[in-house]
Design an enzyme around this catalytic site. Structure first.
Site, PDB file in Angstrom:
ATOM      1  N   SER A  34      47.637  87.363  15.349  1.00 21.70           N
ATOM      2  CA  SER A  34      46.539  87.177  16.307  1.00 21.70           C
ATOM      3  C   SER A  34      45.370  88.141  16.074  1.00 21.70           C
ATOM      4  CB  SER A  34      47.059  87.289  17.742  1.00 21.70           C
ATOM      5  OG  SER A  34      47.873  86.165  17.999  1.00 21.70           O
ATOM      6  N   LYS A  93      55.454  85.026  29.274  1.00 18.51           N
ATOM      7  CA  LYS A  93      54.456  84.050  29.735  1.00 18.51           C
ATOM      8  C   LYS A  93      54.710  83.568  31.171  1.00 18.51           C
ATOM      9  CE  LYS A  93      53.199  82.332  25.178  1.00 18.51           C
ATOM     10  NZ  LYS A  93      53.114  81.197  24.275  1.00 18.51           N
ATOM     11  N   ASP A 139      43.868  75.281  36.165  1.00 18.21           N
ATOM     12  CA  ASP A 139      44.720  74.081  36.232  1.00 18.21           C
ATOM     13  C   ASP A 139      45.788  74.055  35.140  1.00 18.21           C
ATOM     14  OD1 ASP A 139      43.406  73.248  38.397  1.00 18.21           O
ATOM     15  OD2 ASP A 139      42.128  71.776  37.349  1.00 18.21           O
ATOM     16  N   ASN A 165      49.189  82.339  29.158  1.00 20.31           N
ATOM     17  CA  ASN A 165      49.128  83.109  27.908  1.00 20.31           C
ATOM     18  C   ASN A 165      47.795  83.819  27.732  1.00 20.31           C
ATOM     19  OD1 ASN A 165      47.402  81.067  27.115  1.00 20.31           O
ATOM     20  ND2 ASN A 165      48.080  81.181  24.993  1.00 20.31           N
ATOM     21  N   GLY A 198      61.886  76.220  27.311  1.00 24.34           N
ATOM     22  CA  GLY A 198      61.193  77.447  27.721  1.00 24.34           C
ATOM     23  C   GLY A 198      59.723  77.202  28.041  1.00 24.34           C
ATOM     24  N   GLY A 199      58.927  78.257  27.888  1.00 29.79           N
ATOM     25  CA  GLY A 199      57.508  78.192  28.241  1.00 29.79           C
ATOM     26  C   GLY A 199      56.757  77.122  27.464  1.00 29.79           C
ATOM     27  N   ALA A 200      56.962  77.083  26.150  1.00 28.76           N
ATOM     28  CA  ALA A 200      56.218  76.113  25.331  1.00 28.76           C
ATOM     29  C   ALA A 200      56.611  74.690  25.701  1.00 28.76           C
ATOM     30  CB  ALA A 200      56.496  76.372  23.853  1.00 28.76           C
ATOM     31  N   GLY A 234      52.996  74.889  13.647  1.00 31.51           N
ATOM     32  CA  GLY A 234      52.345  75.460  14.824  1.00 31.51           C
ATOM     33  C   GLY A 234      51.065  76.248  14.564  1.00 31.51           C
TER      34      GLY A 234
HETATM   35  P1  NAP Z   1      61.227  80.492  25.029  1.00 30.51           P
HETATM   36  O1  NAP Z   1      60.582  80.538  26.365  1.00 30.51           O
HETATM   37  O2  NAP Z   1      62.120  81.605  24.620  1.00 30.51           O
HETATM   38  O3  NAP Z   1      62.018  79.095  24.959  1.00 30.51           O
HETATM   39  C1  NAP Z   1      62.659  78.653  23.826  1.00 30.51           C
HETATM   40  C2  NAP Z   1      63.667  77.607  24.226  1.00 30.51           C
HETATM   41  O4  NAP Z   1      64.357  77.201  23.057  1.00 30.51           O
HETATM   42  C3  NAP Z   1      64.719  78.115  25.183  1.00 30.51           C
HETATM   43  O5  NAP Z   1      64.367  77.803  26.487  1.00 30.51           O
HETATM   44  C4  NAP Z   1      66.001  77.442  24.743  1.00 30.51           C
HETATM   45  O6  NAP Z   1      66.242  76.239  25.480  1.00 30.51           O
HETATM   46  C5  NAP Z   1      65.728  77.074  23.309  1.00 30.51           C
HETATM   47  N1  NAP Z   1      66.431  78.005  22.434  1.00 30.51           N
HETATM   48  C6  NAP Z   1      66.347  79.338  22.379  1.00 30.51           C
HETATM   49  N2  NAP Z   1      67.150  79.849  21.436  1.00 30.51           N
HETATM   50  C7  NAP Z   1      67.755  78.801  20.873  1.00 30.51           C
HETATM   51  C8  NAP Z   1      68.710  78.649  19.860  1.00 30.51           C
HETATM   52  N3  NAP Z   1      69.206  79.726  19.208  1.00 30.51           N
HETATM   53  N4  NAP Z   1      69.128  77.394  19.557  1.00 30.51           N
HETATM   54  C9  NAP Z   1      68.639  76.318  20.192  1.00 30.51           C
HETATM   55  N5  NAP Z   1      67.723  76.414  21.173  1.00 30.51           N
HETATM   56  C10 NAP Z   1      67.295  77.627  21.508  1.00 30.51           C
HETATM   57  O7  NAP Z   1      60.127  80.395  23.903  1.00 30.51           O
HETATM   58  P2  NAP Z   1      58.754  79.582  23.975  1.00 30.51           P
HETATM   59  O8  NAP Z   1      57.681  80.472  24.410  1.00 30.51           O
HETATM   60  O9  NAP Z   1      58.977  78.318  24.716  1.00 30.51           O
HETATM   61  O10 NAP Z   1      58.513  79.306  22.411  1.00 30.51           O
HETATM   62  C11 NAP Z   1      59.312  78.368  21.715  1.00 30.51           C
HETATM   63  C12 NAP Z   1      58.865  78.293  20.270  1.00 30.51           C
HETATM   64  O11 NAP Z   1      57.524  77.824  20.210  1.00 30.51           O
HETATM   65  C13 NAP Z   1      58.876  79.645  19.570  1.00 30.51           C
HETATM   66  O12 NAP Z   1      59.308  79.467  18.253  1.00 30.51           O
HETATM   67  C14 NAP Z   1      57.430  80.072  19.592  1.00 30.51           C
HETATM   68  O13 NAP Z   1      57.112  80.906  18.520  1.00 30.51           O
HETATM   69  C15 NAP Z   1      56.722  78.732  19.476  1.00 30.51           C
HETATM   70  N6  NAP Z   1      55.375  78.760  20.069  1.00 30.51           N
HETATM   71  C16 NAP Z   1      54.324  78.537  19.243  1.00 30.51           C
HETATM   72  C17 NAP Z   1      53.057  78.510  19.753  1.00 30.51           C
HETATM   73  C18 NAP Z   1      51.896  78.239  18.825  1.00 30.51           C
HETATM   74  O14 NAP Z   1      50.762  78.502  19.188  1.00 30.51           O
HETATM   75  N7  NAP Z   1      52.138  77.688  17.673  1.00 30.51           N
HETATM   76  C19 NAP Z   1      52.841  78.738  21.120  1.00 30.51           C
HETATM   77  C20 NAP Z   1      53.931  78.953  21.921  1.00 30.51           C
HETATM   78  C21 NAP Z   1      55.206  78.973  21.398  1.00 30.51           C
HETATM   79  P3  NAP Z   1      67.747  75.877  25.946  1.00 30.51           P
HETATM   80  O15 NAP Z   1      68.396  77.182  26.288  1.00 30.51           O
HETATM   81  O16 NAP Z   1      67.547  74.994  27.136  1.00 30.51           O
HETATM   82  O17 NAP Z   1      68.402  75.185  24.808  1.00 30.51           O
END
Ligand code: NAP
Length: 411
Positions: free
Chosen positions: A15, A56, A68, A77, A118-120, A215
């Site tokens: 970033s 987040k 919104d 974020n 999760g958040g995303a 991403g």
């Molecule tokens: P998060 O809040 O930690 O959520 C990730 C979700 O994935 C969890 O709720 C869980 O759901 C599942 N998970 C976690 N560990 C796992 C594992 N070992 N095996 C299978 N499922 C698993 O993270 P997030 O913020 O939502 O981000 C998710 C991904 O998106 C990350 O890789 C992040 O880097 C990416 N992201 C990218 C951007 C971008 O701009 N490109 C923006 C935001 C996020 P369950 O427990 O219900 O299975």
């Protein structure tokens, strides 16, 4: 800190680099433990910040007003400090929307599936609702009401798949979240992971002619929106995507022995200021033996096993030029690993330009060489993003490569 990013672990964040390209050189990284959030937000000595994993949702309680996007996604974020009042936004929402637009995909009336809760995932769910998707399956390892398990995935026919889990994220690049074989009407795949640039999921989709995006576009686009909010700009700043891709991208050389790929790849590394790695050298360093002797002592099969391990190790690095051994393409897993971050360049050289010698275990003379070429040529051509000839002046070949790299489409 005037501007920056807070999160738990930020050492791999790009970033600051993205914001520097947007003209902001005061963007800092601040790693915080959860119990430090209270004090940080009590002091609130910042103008604008981004927030990342795992905060987040946790920061919602400190925010005075939500826009919104933050309301609909229930996560924030980007936070702007307006004279002590904290306003929360979710610019991931815009980043995601833009990344979908750039692939020319409409979400309306589509059946979608999101891996992760999760958040995303919540950001994706909000966008799908707004864009009138027909049906959304949310997949969890521990499904609650209205979610499904990974075992149930194959039951459903979907059009668009989102990966919002960290499966496949660096350094666990080779972990596979699911495979796409079961989906017959899949139109697009969005994997939110940006390191590697192309996860296994993205590569599998592309191989099957399904539109796919990693991403990085989302990350860049959300940063442009955050920057607009930080500086209260009328318009989004333009940004040079190529510079950001190059920061993460590798350049991988494949081709027959004697093609000149090692010399050329060294030159390309110098020209572009990338680190240079020769996988055969790495093999020799690791095993303390030259390749010719290793072949004689242990045979090709053993060599390929170790070559594969070394390939997996370096393929997940960023911003390096990799010169590979001629047989690397015989194992498809090697190429899939190299393609995660790499553009692949096939260097060809005609037989009559070659001086054969005894140092290459499988191609000591023209007859052996022709047999090998016959076996490998189709694979080199199939895997290459760029094909060049090294038959005359090496400078011409290097210039040709640089031109072709710059002409490649980047997303
Ligand atoms: P998060 O809040 O930690 O959520 C990730 C979700 O994935 C969890 O709720 C869980 O759901 C599942 N998970 C976690 N560990 C796992 C594992 N070992 N095996 C299978 N499922 C698993 O993270 P997030 O913020 O939502 O981000 C998710 C991904 O998106 C990350 O890789 C992040 O880097 C990416 N992201 C990218 C951007 C971008 O701009 N490109 C923006 C935001 C996020 P369950 O427990 O219900 O299975």
């Amino acid at each position: 800190m005037e501007y920056g990013l807070i999160g738990k672990k930020l050492s791999h964040s790009i970033s600051p680099f993205i914001h520097s390209l947007l003209g902001n050189n005061h963007y800092e990284l601040l790693e915080l433990e959860e119990d430090e959030l209270d004090l940080f937000f009590k002091k609130r000595v910042f103008k604008g910040i981004n927030v990342t994993i795992p905060y987040k949702e946790k920061v919602l309680k400190y925010i005075d007003e939500l826009d919104d996007t933050a309301k609909s996604t229930k996560n924030v974020n980007t936070i702007i400090n307006k004279n002590g009042k904290l306003i929360g936004y979710n610019t991931d929402y815009y980043g995601l929307k833009q990344s979908i637009n750039l692939l020319n995909i409409s979400l309306e009336n589509k059946t979608c599936m999101i891996l992760g809760t999760g958040g995303a995932s919540k950001t994706i769910q909000a966008l799908l609702k707004k864009e009138k998707a027909k049906k959304v399956f949310i997949v969890s390892r521990t499904p609650s009401k209205n979610q499904i398990s990974y075992a149930e995935i194959d039951k459903y026919d979907i059009n668009i798949l989102f990966n919002a889990t960290p499966i496949g994220l660096y350094p666990n690049n080779y972990d596979k979240v699911i495979n796409l074989l079961g989906f017959k009407n899949l139109e697009a795949v969005f994997d939110l992971i940006y390191n590697p640039l192309n996860t296994h999921l993205v590569l599998e989709a592309k191989e099957n002619k399904i539109k796919a995006s990693g991403g990085l576009t989302m990350l860049i686009e959300q940063a442009r929106y955050a920057d607009k909010l930080f500086f209260d700009r009328e318009d989004l700043m333009k940004i040079d995507y190529r510079q950001i891709y190059q920061r993460l991208q590798n350049i991988v050389f494949i081709g027959m022995p004697y093609s000149g790929k090692t010399t050329i790849s060294k030159r390309i590394a110098e020209e572009l200021n990338y680190e240079f790695i020769d996988l055969d050298n790495e093999f020799m360093k690791k095993n303390n033996i030259n390749i010719e002797d290793y072949f004689k002592k242990y045979g090709e099969e053993e060599f390929r096993k170790i070559e594969h391990e070394i390939c997996f190790l370096f393929a997940k690095k960023n911003h390096i030029v990799i010169s590979t051994g001629g047989g690397i393409i015989e194992n498809k897993e090697n190429i899939l690993a190299l393609k995660q971050n790499g553009i692949i360049i096939y260097v060809q050289r005609d037989y009559d330009k070659i001086n054969f010698d005894l140092s290459r275990p499988l191609a000591k003379n023209i007859e052996e060489y022709k047999i090998l070429l016959n076996k490998r040529k189709k694979l080199y051509e199939k895997y290459a993003n760029i094909i060049v000839y090294n038959n005359s002046d090496i400078d011409d070949c290097v210039n040709d490569i640089l031109k072709k790299i710059n002409a490649l489409e980047i997303y």
